[in-house]
Write an enzyme that holds these catalytic residues in place. Structure first.
Site, short mmCIF file in Angstrom:
data_model
loop_
_atom_site.label_atom_id
_atom_site.label_comp_id
_atom_site.label_asym_id
_atom_site.label_seq_id
_atom_site.Cartn_x
_atom_site.Cartn_y
_atom_site.Cartn_z
N LYS A 9 -33.11 7.62 -19.53
CA LYS A 9 -34.58 7.57 -19.45
C LYS A 9 -35.04 6.18 -18.98
O LYS A 9 -34.23 5.24 -18.94
CB LYS A 9 -35.15 7.94 -20.82
CG LYS A 9 -34.84 9.40 -21.22
CD LYS A 9 -35.35 9.71 -22.62
CE LYS A 9 -35.09 11.17 -22.98
NZ LYS A 9 -35.52 11.48 -24.39
N TYR A 49 -39.51 19.41 -19.18
CA TYR A 49 -39.76 19.52 -20.62
C TYR A 49 -40.68 20.70 -20.95
O TYR A 49 -41.35 20.69 -22.00
CB TYR A 49 -40.35 18.21 -21.16
CG TYR A 49 -39.30 17.15 -21.45
CD1 TYR A 49 -38.25 17.40 -22.36
CD2 TYR A 49 -39.33 15.89 -20.85
CE1 TYR A 49 -37.29 16.44 -22.65
CE2 TYR A 49 -38.37 14.93 -21.13
CZ TYR A 49 -37.35 15.20 -22.04
OH TYR A 49 -36.40 14.25 -22.32
N ASN A 112 -35.89 6.84 -26.86
CA ASN A 112 -34.51 7.09 -27.31
C ASN A 112 -33.49 7.13 -26.17
O ASN A 112 -32.43 7.73 -26.29
CB ASN A 112 -34.45 8.34 -28.21
CG ASN A 112 -34.86 9.60 -27.49
OD1 ASN A 112 -35.21 9.56 -26.31
ND2 ASN A 112 -34.80 10.72 -28.18
N HIS A 115 -31.28 11.53 -22.37
CA HIS A 115 -31.40 12.99 -22.60
C HIS A 115 -30.07 13.66 -22.26
O HIS A 115 -29.40 13.26 -21.32
CB HIS A 115 -32.48 13.57 -21.67
CG HIS A 115 -32.35 15.05 -21.47
ND1 HIS A 115 -32.85 15.97 -22.36
CD2 HIS A 115 -31.74 15.77 -20.50
CE1 HIS A 115 -32.55 17.19 -21.93
NE2 HIS A 115 -31.88 17.09 -20.79
N GLU A 126 -31.18 22.87 -15.90
CA GLU A 126 -31.54 21.48 -15.61
C GLU A 126 -30.79 20.96 -14.38
O GLU A 126 -31.37 20.24 -13.56
CB GLU A 126 -31.27 20.61 -16.85
CG GLU A 126 -32.23 20.94 -17.98
CD GLU A 126 -31.91 20.28 -19.32
OE1 GLU A 126 -32.65 20.52 -20.27
OE2 GLU A 126 -30.91 19.53 -19.40
N1 ATP Z 1 -41.93 13.58 -32.86
C1 ATP Z 1 -41.74 13.06 -31.66
N2 ATP Z 1 -42.50 12.03 -31.22
C2 ATP Z 1 -42.33 11.48 -30.01
N3 ATP Z 1 -41.40 11.91 -29.11
C3 ATP Z 1 -40.62 12.91 -29.50
C4 ATP Z 1 -40.73 13.55 -30.79
N4 ATP Z 1 -39.80 14.53 -30.85
C5 ATP Z 1 -39.15 14.51 -29.68
N5 ATP Z 1 -39.63 13.53 -28.89
C6 ATP Z 1 -39.18 13.20 -27.54
O1 ATP Z 1 -38.96 14.40 -26.84
C7 ATP Z 1 -37.62 14.45 -26.40
C8 ATP Z 1 -37.17 15.88 -26.40
O2 ATP Z 1 -37.18 16.38 -27.72
P1 ATP Z 1 -36.11 17.42 -28.19
O3 ATP Z 1 -36.60 17.99 -29.48
O4 ATP Z 1 -35.78 18.35 -27.06
O5 ATP Z 1 -34.88 16.46 -28.54
P2 ATP Z 1 -33.49 16.24 -27.83
O6 ATP Z 1 -33.01 17.53 -27.27
O7 ATP Z 1 -32.57 15.47 -28.73
O8 ATP Z 1 -33.91 15.23 -26.73
P3 ATP Z 1 -33.65 15.28 -25.17
O9 ATP Z 1 -34.18 16.63 -24.71
O10 ATP Z 1 -34.42 14.09 -24.65
O11 ATP Z 1 -32.16 15.14 -25.04
C9 ATP Z 1 -36.87 13.54 -27.37
O12 ATP Z 1 -35.67 13.03 -26.83
C10 ATP Z 1 -37.87 12.44 -27.59
O13 ATP Z 1 -37.85 11.50 -26.51
#
Ligand code: ATP
Length: 148
Positions: A9, A49, A112, A115, A126
């Site tokens: 990211k 997303y 974080n 992804h 994807e």
């Molecule tokens: N409560 C939250 N507040 C802010 N950002 C969030 C929150 N929950 C998720 N995100 C963001 O949305 C992304 C996608 O969320 P998801 O639940 O799909 O988690 P993930 O699958 O671990 O992450 P990614 O899809 O980025 O690998 C997260 O990586 C994070 O950057």
């Protein structure tokens, strides 16, 4: 062989973590099958997303993803989807184990760093979205030293 989509990211790119992250996947024994540095626009990030469009953090998440270039990658290997998620660590860095990418390099869920696809089916979708021309076809000469 199984493939997954991994994206560093904008914070990971800005913080100079590209080499470190690629190195962790390489050292594990996975093979890089696609790689590009790209800045995506809002409609593209919203498509990536789309499953999270109803979440309250959706617009902030899209702002974050379009805030700078990302490194989009295809990685290939046995169980690479599940193992890739383990290498990345839990979504919320305060719960990610030390030794994982998020455990070592991130503090907040909204920054974080990386992804990774959460299933083989999401990986397929994807990869099709980010790499319409498909993966680069090659096999590492180390293959026989990684797989029996
Ligand atoms: N409560 C939250 N507040 C802010 N950002 C969030 C929150 N929950 C998720 N995100 C963001 O949305 C992304 C996608 O969320 P998801 O639940 O799909 O988690 P993930 O699958 O671990 O992450 P990614 O899809 O980025 O690998 C997260 O990586 C994070 O950057």
């Amino acid at each position: 062989m199984e493939q997954t989509f991994i994206m560093i990211k904008p914070d990971g790119v800005q913080r100079g973590l590209v080499g470190e992250i690629i190195s962790r996947f390489e050292k594990k024994g996975f093979s890089l099958k696609g790689l590009k540095l790209i800045t995506v626009d809002r409609p593209f990030a919203e498509k990536h997303y789309a499953d999270l469009s109803a979440k309250p953090f959706f617009s902030g998440l899209v702002d974050y993803i379009i805030s700078g270039p990302v490194v989009a990658m295809i990685w290939e290997g046995k169980n690479v989807v599940v193992t890739g998620r383990k290498i990345i660590g839990a979504t919320n860095p305060s719960e990610s184990a030390p030794g994982t990418i998020r455990g070592d390099f991130a503090v907040e869920i909204g920054r974080n760093v990386i992804h990774g696809s959460d299933s083989v089916e999401s990986a397929r979708k994807e990869i099709a979205l980010w790499f319409p021309d498909g993966p680069v076809n090659w096999e590492s000469s180390l293959h026989h030293w990684v797989y029996e």
